[in-house]
Write an enzyme that holds these catalytic residues in place. Structure first.
Site, short mmCIF file in Angstrom:
data_model
loop_
_atom_site.label_atom_id
_atom_site.label_comp_id
_atom_site.label_asym_id
_atom_site.label_seq_id
_atom_site.Cartn_x
_atom_site.Cartn_y
_atom_site.Cartn_z
CB ALA A 142 16.79 -74.47 1.60
CG HIS A 197 14.61 -68.91 7.35
ND1 HIS A 197 14.92 -70.21 7.00
CD2 HIS A 197 13.96 -68.37 6.30
CE1 HIS A 197 14.49 -70.44 5.77
NE2 HIS A 197 13.89 -69.33 5.33
CG ASP A 250 3.79 -77.56 -0.94
OD1 ASP A 250 3.38 -77.62 0.25
OD2 ASP A 250 4.99 -77.55 -1.24
CB ILE A 252 4.93 -80.90 0.20
CG1 ILE A 252 4.32 -81.72 -0.93
CG2 ILE A 252 6.33 -81.43 0.55
CD1 ILE A 252 4.92 -81.42 -2.30
CG HIS A 253 6.80 -76.43 2.06
ND1 HIS A 253 6.83 -76.84 0.74
CD2 HIS A 253 8.04 -75.93 2.32
CE1 HIS A 253 8.03 -76.60 0.23
NE2 HIS A 253 8.78 -76.05 1.16
CG ASP A 276 9.63 -70.68 -0.48
OD1 ASP A 276 10.47 -69.91 -0.98
OD2 ASP A 276 9.89 -71.43 0.48
#
Length: 385
Positions: A142, A197, A250, A252-253, A276
């Site tokens: 992102a 990244h 979470d 999710i990540h 984050d």
């Protein structure tokens, strides 16, 4: 300054567990820890913990925003909103985290942090996490592609001056051309260098660690996955003992199964719990913004228009509960991952991260379900359930 006595607490100090313990806060510091009765005559405020557990406050070393604001808003009001709200999730200090953006926008955000007046009773900004812009475009996630820069000692030096020396951590892609000299410069400056990244191979990571990289940013996210012919950055986290790894717990990540693997293999000693979080944390689903990009939040999952995860809406106490649920981590494990390790990496372990006489009174009182009943930030009550 007033004195506060907390008594009838189970206190987790650096070395021991004190049942029915008492702790005195004086002048924003932890003054006394004892299992003896303390006279209430010399104190101004008394809190009966009723058997609650007393632990150090959480340190979120990677947070962009929450509660409708973002560090990149570059306003005093934005930082104050974050600082006021974080104690309800147990966070007593944090690294204000930037995102890959224009040079001017990053400059404004850094100057704003440098001018921000920390106050007792709010989560303390202990520095800046500069996430980007020296990253790999293929793993931008992102982070806005148009603002990615090649490594530049001159640019970093200008930013560090504008931040009044507050840049503590930088996320970069260590495999980029010209990065060796940049990493060595940063290491000599005492900056915590975090690979993120990144499309680094395992060999790239080995070299980067030799040069001064000590951390991985949101492990598994915005980096290559493990492959049997090259285990990459994730494999480096498993194999290189001097690498600490951030993790967004979470579910999710990183899936529950992967969280369990990472906890088992990397262990509490080298994991850092982070959120984050972006500006939608603490707010309803809807449309938001991150780094000038449109973000949709549905079922508390934040994504760009192309489906890329765009930060999280995670609260630190939820991250803690998720780790306990998935891994069976105990109180000492959580203290290590959510308080001690981030304090070491941010170089504030001399005053934060543990319960010890003389340290900042960043204190949580929790029950057996990890509900937060009281949060003290630098000795002042910041949240009460």
């Amino acid at each position: 300054m007033s004195k506060t006595l907390i008594h009838n607490a189970t206190i987790y100090t650096e070395q021991q567990i004190i049942e029915n313990g008492s702790l005195v806060i004086d002048n924003e510091k932890i003054a006394t820890i004892t299992n003896q009765t303390i006279s209430s005559e010399a104190v101004d405020t008394i809190i009966d913990a009723n058997g609650l557990t007393l632990i150090p406050g959480f340190i979120d070393s990677h947070i962009h925003g929450g509660y409708g604001v973002d560090v990149m808003d570059a306003t005093k009001e934005a930082l104050e909103t974050i600082a006021v709200h974080l104690p309800q999730e147990g966070t007593t200090s944090f690294l204000a985290t930037t995102i890959t953006q224009s040079i001017d926008n990053i400059t404004d955000a850094l100057k704003n942090v440098a001018m921000f007046p920390n106050q007792a009773g709010q989560a303390e900004i202990i520095g800046v996490h500069l996430e980007g812009p020296f990253i790999e475009a293929k793993k931008a996630g992102a982070q806005p592609l148009q603002h990615i820069l090649a490594p530049s000692i001159q640019q970093f030096t200008e930013w560090q001056e504008q931040a009044n020396g507050l840049i503590k951590t930088i996320t970069l892609a260590p495999e980029l051309e010209g990065m060796k000299q940049f990493i060595q410069f940063l290491s000599n400056q005492g900056i915590t260098i975090s690979a993120g990244h990144t499309d680094a191979t395992f060999k790239d990571m080995q070299l980067a660690v030799e040069q001064g990289v000590t951390q991985l940013t949101h492990l598994c996210n915005a980096m290559n996955g493990m492959h049997h012919r090259d285990v990459g950055a994730v494999g480096a986290a498993l194999l290189l003992d001097n690498l600490v790894a951030e993790i967004i717990a979470d579910k999710i990540h990183v899936s529950s199964a992967m969280l369990h693997i990472l906890y088992q293999q990397i262990t509490k000693n080298r994991l850092i719990l982070i959120t984050d979080a972006m500006r939608a944390k603490g707010l309803p689903d809807g449309d938001y913004e991150l780094g000038g990009q449109a973000v949709n939040v549905t079922n508390q999952v934040a994504t760009l228009e192309n489906g890329t995860l765009a930060g999280s809406t995670l609260k630190m106490n939820k991250a803690v509960k998720n780790m306990i649920e998935v891994t069976g981590a105990d109180i000492r494990d959580i203290m290590q991952m959510a308080s001690i390790n981030p304090a070491i990496q941010a170089k504030v372990i001399d005053r934060k991260g543990t319960i010890k006489e003389g340290k900042d009174a960043d204190i949580l009182l929790i029950d057996k379900e990890w509900n937060i009943h009281f949060t003290f930030c630098n000795g002042k009550l910041a949240y009460k359930r």
